[in-house]
Design a protein around this motif. Structure first.
Motif, PDB file in Angstrom:
ATOM      1  N   ALA A 349       0.824  -1.219   0.000  1.00  0.00           N
ATOM      2  CA  ALA A 349       0.000   0.000   0.000  1.00  0.00           C
ATOM      3  C   ALA A 349       0.856   1.266   0.000  1.00  0.00           C
ATOM      4  O   ALA A 349       0.657   2.170  -0.826  1.00  0.00           O
ATOM      5  N   LYS A 350       1.805   1.339   0.918  1.00  0.00           N
ATOM      6  CA  LYS A 350       2.579   2.587   1.022  1.00  0.00           C
ATOM      7  C   LYS A 350       3.465   2.774  -0.208  1.00  0.00           C
ATOM      8  O   LYS A 350       3.571   3.875  -0.745  1.00  0.00           O
ATOM      9  N   GLN A 351       4.089   1.683  -0.629  1.00  0.00           N
ATOM     10  CA  GLN A 351       5.027   1.789  -1.748  1.00  0.00           C
ATOM     11  C   GLN A 351       4.323   2.215  -3.028  1.00  0.00           C
ATOM     12  O   GLN A 351       4.779   3.116  -3.738  1.00  0.00           O
ATOM     13  N   LEU A 352       3.195   1.568  -3.333  1.00  0.00           N
ATOM     14  CA  LEU A 352       2.465   1.944  -4.549  1.00  0.00           C
ATOM     15  C   LEU A 352       1.937   3.380  -4.438  1.00  0.00           C
ATOM     16  O   LEU A 352       1.920   4.121  -5.424  1.00  0.00           O
ATOM     17  N   SER A 353       1.513   3.767  -3.236  1.00  0.00           N
ATOM     18  CA  SER A 353       1.013   5.138  -3.051  1.00  0.00           C
ATOM     19  C   SER A 353       2.128   6.150  -3.245  1.00  0.00           C
ATOM     20  O   SER A 353       1.935   7.206  -3.851  1.00  0.00           O
ATOM     21  N   GLN A 354       3.297   5.833  -2.726  1.00  0.00           N
ATOM     22  CA  GLN A 354       4.434   6.737  -2.933  1.00  0.00           C
ATOM     23  C   GLN A 354       4.728   6.877  -4.423  1.00  0.00           C
ATOM     24  O   GLN A 354       4.978   7.976  -4.915  1.00  0.00           O
ATOM     25  N   HIS A 478      11.327   9.843  -3.140  1.00  0.00           N
ATOM     26  CA  HIS A 478      10.983   8.755  -2.233  1.00  0.00           C
ATOM     27  C   HIS A 478      10.785   9.285  -0.818  1.00  0.00           C
ATOM     28  O   HIS A 478       9.821   8.946  -0.128  1.00  0.00           O
ATOM     29  N   GLN A 479      11.696  10.151  -0.384  1.00  0.00           N
ATOM     30  CA  GLN A 479      11.604  10.690   0.982  1.00  0.00           C
ATOM     31  C   GLN A 479      10.427  11.664   1.113  1.00  0.00           C
ATOM     32  O   GLN A 479       9.731  11.670   2.134  1.00  0.00           O
ATOM     33  N   ALA A 480      10.232  12.497   0.104  1.00  0.00           N
ATOM     34  CA  ALA A 480       9.146  13.490   0.187  1.00  0.00           C
ATOM     35  C   ALA A 480       7.780  12.813   0.192  1.00  0.00           C
ATOM     36  O   ALA A 480       6.878  13.203   0.953  1.00  0.00           O
ATOM     37  N   THR A 481       7.594  11.803  -0.652  1.00  0.00           N
ATOM     38  CA  THR A 481       6.302  11.107  -0.678  1.00  0.00           C
ATOM     39  C   THR A 481       6.088  10.340   0.620  1.00  0.00           C
ATOM     40  O   THR A 481       4.964  10.263   1.121  1.00  0.00           O
ATOM     41  N   ASP A 482       7.152   9.812   1.176  1.00  0.00           N
ATOM     42  CA  ASP A 482       7.040   9.136   2.476  1.00  0.00           C
ATOM     43  C   ASP A 482       6.577  10.137   3.533  1.00  0.00           C
ATOM     44  O   ASP A 482       5.681   9.860   4.344  1.00  0.00           O
ATOM     45  N   LYS A 483       7.156  11.326   3.491  1.00  0.00           N
ATOM     46  CA  LYS A 483       6.792  12.373   4.466  1.00  0.00           C
ATOM     47  C   LYS A 483       5.332  12.780   4.307  1.00  0.00           C
ATOM     48  O   LYS A 483       4.593  12.912   5.287  1.00  0.00           O
ATOM     49  N   LEU A 484       4.895  12.961   3.068  1.00  0.00           N
ATOM     50  CA  LEU A 484       3.504  13.365   2.834  1.00  0.00           C
ATOM     51  C   LEU A 484       2.535  12.310   3.353  1.00  0.00           C
ATOM     52  O   LEU A 484       1.554  12.629   4.033  1.00  0.00           O
TER      53      LEU A 484
END
Lengths: 495, 170
Positions: A349-354, A478-484
């Motif tokens: 879920a998180k990876q595809l969303s990122q 990768h880091q910015a989408t993780d943060k969002l």
């Protein structure tokens, strides 16, 4: 870590492999030092095969510029067999296994039917119907595994198989993807498995091969084909073929006393949609299906969850075989992340969303931000500027694979059963996830747009210590989408 | 971020140190380099001339402190409190730049103005001070505010997440 050799057999094999490429692109981790796909499909004109090969090539080109040891998108190495044996000229440089003697040839010519003696001709006529004998094989085996089981036997004599064996080390693993209701997959799976388990002493590393840890996913019927008078494929035969193949597998491949396979995954669905009845002449291009994504997850499960001690092999026999099925939480016609099992959600879920967020920005916003002096792009060297966006890494590979990702997501959503975790045209960017809401703030639900996205990119830029513009670009997103996702959704914290 | 705190601390402490060491002379020295613009008479009044001696409170000190800390606050506000991608272009920086200069102008103009309008200026110089001198004095402060704004911007912007390349990328 071990290498993983994947044999993707037939059209379904290619489509599952494409799903795997999308998962690895999004940063889903697999416990393998590198993945070496080998596509086995006589139908080289198959559009699904071409799409898969294109995505593999894009991925490979991107990975080459990014390198190893990263926690980010594109972090698993994918190689061709040729790259393992660069001095071997007899194997192709692509991901496909080149089946010999089938181009522009009918099956009867392949087995030299006319030159057989009368007894053998009679036997052949018993085993193969007249339509079977007249089948032109360059579009595949058109749902006839009996033809496939003859033609695919050439695999064990092929240079590809020898090269594969030469590079197979103890500890490496093998995974075979196939459907059970078609022609190529149903035939290819047992042949490949048999050839590996029965590796003869003249084959390099035959001992390691015989005792290799082998997994497989066998895909039960998950789509139909529309009825057609002139066509050779009839969906009414899918179930009977499935039953016949399963019976064969039970007796010959997965008998618990002498199992050839260490882990077998069964995946299918009762909810099916009829595709256009194109046996292959029109190119065979099917929409991506959730079953293919689930099958790709079987590969991840095989590598990540089943250690060697759980599924050992001794003297060519898998002494403790494991059989698995896949389930979802809610039986709906269109799925989102919340309807999947908890483990599945944790995995993808998180990876595809990122990755989806990454794609949105690249497609809709990046061109507007370049040259505006944004800290994420221009504060430190290397800069992300117009020179970067016109170079092949971004202009060809990233944009291409991102478009393939969007197409894949779109096809998954419109199929039956559909998988639609994303809203591809959200009014507000933070509403891109179906079934998942943002956190509540003081004045209602929190939301973010591209401006907030840029602020997230700027905030992680300070922590970025990448050396090349390509690495910086990928790591930043990768880091910015993780943060969002962490800042705006409670959902991802619970995964 | 440590660098930010070091530089900010130095900038914050500098005027205080100047005050402690040299009191009103520290600011007077800087301002009187521009006294040709606002006139010697006003300069005398600002220094604290009461007609007899220089024991009255100098207006140089509060003017200098207001100029310095208001400009510092404006820069900090832009780069760290606002710190928004929606307000990070060079023209946004110019808005704060000019707003600060105008605010300093107004405040520093008002400092001697109350003395001027209430005739609380020494008799021997009151007739040689005109309103134009007050405007010139305020203008000097605006010019100093502009210079300080630029110095503070390029000293402190580096740690701002969204505005570190404003007004000019390095």
């Amino acid at each position: 870590m071990a290498k993983l050799f994947i044999f993707a057999v037939g059209g379904s094999g290619s489509r599952v492999l494409k799903s795997l490429v999308m998962l690895l692109s999004s940063g889903v981790k697999i416990n393998a030092s590198e993945v070496i796909p080998i596509i086995v499909d006589p139908h080289q004109g198959n559009k699904d095969l071409k799409r898969t090969v294109k995505s593999l090539n894009n991925y490979k080109s991107i990975y080459k510029q990014l390198g190893d040891n990263r926690e980010s998108f594109f972090s698993t190495k994918i190689t061709t067999l040729k790259e393992l044996v660069p001095d071997e000229d007899r194997i192709g440089s692509t991901f496909s296994f080149d089946l010999k003697g089938i181009q522009n040839e009918r099956f009867q010519e392949y087995i030299d039917f006319t030159n057989l003696d009368p007894n053998n001709q009679a036997l052949a006529s018993l085993l193969f119907s007249k339509p079977n004998l007249r089948t032109e094989m360059d579009i595949g085996f058109v749902g006839n595994p009996n033809i496939g089981s003859v033609v695919l036997n050439q695999f064990k004599e092929s240079q590809e198989f020898i090269s594969f064996a030469s590079n197979f080390n103890e500890g490496d693993r093998i995974f075979i993807i196939s459907s059970i209701f078609g022609g190529t997959g149903a035939a290819g799976f047992p042949i490949i498995l048999k050839n590996i388990r029965n590796a003869q002493p003249d084959l390099p590393n035959h001992g390691s091969l015989r005792d290799a840890i082998i997994g497989g996913v066998t895909i039960l019927p998950y789509f139909g084909v529309a009825p057609s008078d002139n066509n050779k494929i009839d969906k009414a035969t899918f179930i009977s073929k499935t039953k016949a193949a399963l019976s064969y597998y039970e007796s010959n491949l997965s008998d618990t006393r002498r199992s050839a396979i260490n882990a077998l995954y069964y995946i299918g669905d009762v909810s099916t949609r009829d595709y256009e009845n194109d046996p292959g002449g029109g190119g065979q291009k099917n929409d991506a299906h959730f079953i293919e994504l689930a099958s790709a997850m079987a590969i991840i499960d095989f590598m990540n969850e089943l250690s060697d001690s759980l599924i050992p092999t001794s003297d060519g026999v898998a002494t403790d075989p494991v059989f698995k099925e896949f389930g979802i939480k809610q039986d709906k016609d269109s799925l989102d992340f919340t309807m999947l099992g908890n483990e599945t959600q944790s995995l993808i879920a998180k990876q595809l969303s990122q990755y989806m967020l990454f794609h949105f920005f690249v497609k809709n916003q990046l061109a507007k931000e370049i040259g505006k002096g944004r800290p994420f792009a221009e504060k430190r060297e290397p800069r992300i500027d117009s020179g970067f966006t016109t170079a092949p890494f971004f202009k060809n590979y990233i944009q291409d694979i991102n478009q393939q990702f969007e197409d894949w997501i779109r096809e998954l959503a419109r199929n039956k059963r559909g998988f639609a975790p994303f809203n591809l045209s959200p009014g507000v960017l933070s509403e891109f996830l179906n079934g998942i809401e943002t956190k509540r703030g003081m004045f209602g639900k929190k939301s973010f747009d591209y401006k907030k996205y840029v602020e997230a990119l700027n905030s992680v830029e300070k922590d970025s210590s990448s050396q090349t513009a390509e690495k910086k670009f990928i790591d930043l997103f990768h880091q910015a989408t993780d943060k969002l996702l962490t800042d705006y959704y409670d959902y991802f914290k619970s995964l | 971020m440590r660098g930010f705190f070091i530089i900010f601390s130095l900038l914050f402490i500098a005027p205080i140190l100047a005050l402690v060491i040299a009191a009103k002379d520290a600011f007077a020295k800087i301002y009187e380099a521009f006294s040709f613009m606002y006139g010697n008479s006003l300069a005398l009044h600002l220094y604290g001339w009461n007609g007899t001696d220089f024991e009255s409170n100098s207006l140089y000190v509060p003017a200098g402190l207001i100029l310095y800390f208001l400009t510092l606050l404006s820069v900090i506000t832009f780069y760290y409190f606002i710190n928004s991608i929606r307000f990070s272009r060079w023209y946004h920086w110019l808005i704060v730049f000019f707003a600060n200069a105008i605010l300093v102008y107004i405040i520093t103009f008002s400092l001697p103005y109350s003395d001027y309008s209430n005739y609380e200026i020494a008799d021997d110089i009151i007739d040689t001070i005109f309103s134009g001198d007050l405007h010139s004095w305020a203008l000097v402060n605006s010019i100093l505010a502009i210079l300080l704004f630029i110095i503070f911007s390029f000293s402190l912007r580096w740690w701002s997440s969204n505005c570190s390349t404003t007004p000019i990328p390095q």
